[in-house]
Design an enzyme around this catalytic site. Structure first.
Site, mmCIF file in Angstrom:
data_model
loop_
_atom_site.group_PDB
_atom_site.id
_atom_site.type_symbol
_atom_site.label_atom_id
_atom_site.label_comp_id
_atom_site.label_asym_id
_atom_site.label_seq_id
_atom_site.Cartn_x
_atom_site.Cartn_y
_atom_site.Cartn_z
ATOM 1 N N SER A 45 15.944 23.164 -26.123
ATOM 2 C CA SER A 45 15.331 23.697 -27.340
ATOM 3 C C SER A 45 14.403 22.736 -28.065
ATOM 4 C CB SER A 45 16.416 24.180 -28.300
ATOM 5 O OG SER A 45 16.930 25.396 -27.826
ATOM 6 N N LYS A 48 10.809 23.687 -28.605
ATOM 7 C CA LYS A 48 10.283 24.474 -29.717
ATOM 8 C C LYS A 48 9.444 23.633 -30.679
ATOM 9 C CE LYS A 48 13.817 28.044 -29.425
ATOM 10 N NZ LYS A 48 14.779 27.527 -28.455
ATOM 11 N N SER A 102 16.721 27.713 -33.767
ATOM 12 C CA SER A 102 16.461 27.679 -32.326
ATOM 13 C C SER A 102 16.419 29.098 -31.751
ATOM 14 C CB SER A 102 17.506 26.826 -31.604
ATOM 15 O OG SER A 102 17.064 26.543 -30.284
#
Length: 179
Positions: A45, A48, A102
């Site tokens: 994640s 991102k 997330s």
């Protein structure tokens, strides 16, 4: 006289120890701790952060309403999402959800609505990585769900420093709650 360090790394029982790490003093750039900092590993994640930078570099209308579509549903790992297909939110709120929670569908919707679509977005992520000098970093999706998104701790330090230059990313990643 030796003074105690302002940080301590303590492995918690039952949690895996990081395979790689790099801790820097932000003000001096001095390496405080390093472990396999050049190892290229999946980054999940943290992808991102690059997603948010690429979105903001395109200078979108952050008030534009986007719709979460079936194409945003995770078929790779079957992760849960609070965003149902058909949910409509502003680009800004989708970015906030991607960074604060997330939220994979939010990141996917942002990429899908990028000029040229998701493939152009992923290409922009890789171009941005090159521009930042991230030699060990490759992106294959905006969410980090694929293990093919890889980087090294050395590169991640640079990526986080670059992301910190975006006021909106700094705000969204340090806000503890939002309603």
């Amino acid at each position: 006289m030796l003074r105690p360090l302002p940080w301590v790394i303590v492995p918690l029982k039952g949690l895996p120890i990081a395979a790689a790490a790099l801790v820097l003093d932000q003000s001096t750039g001095a390496v405080l701790f390093e472990k396999n900092a050049g190892a290229v590993l999946p980054i999940a994640s943290i992808s991102k952060l690059m997603t948010a930078m690429v979105v903001l570099d395109a200078r979108p209308d952050l008030t534009e309403i986007l719709t979460v579509e079936e194409a945003d549903v995770d078929l790779l790992k079957g992760t849960h999402s609070r965003l149902r297909v058909g949910t409509q939110l502003s680009s800004e709120d989708l970015m906030r959800l991607a960074l604060m929670s997330s939220e994979n569908r939010a990141a996917s919707a942002l990429a899908r609505n990028y000029p040229g679509g998701s493939q152009a977005f992923i290409s922009a992520m890789n171009h941005k990585a090159q521009a930042l000098g991230l030699v060990d970093t490759r992106f294959f999706d905006p969410t980090g769900l694929t293990a093919a998104n890889v980087s090294s701790a050395n590169d991640l330090v640079r990526m986080v420093a670059a992301a910190q230059e975006y006021p909106l990313i700094r705000q969204f990643t340090t806000t503890t709650e939002y309603e």
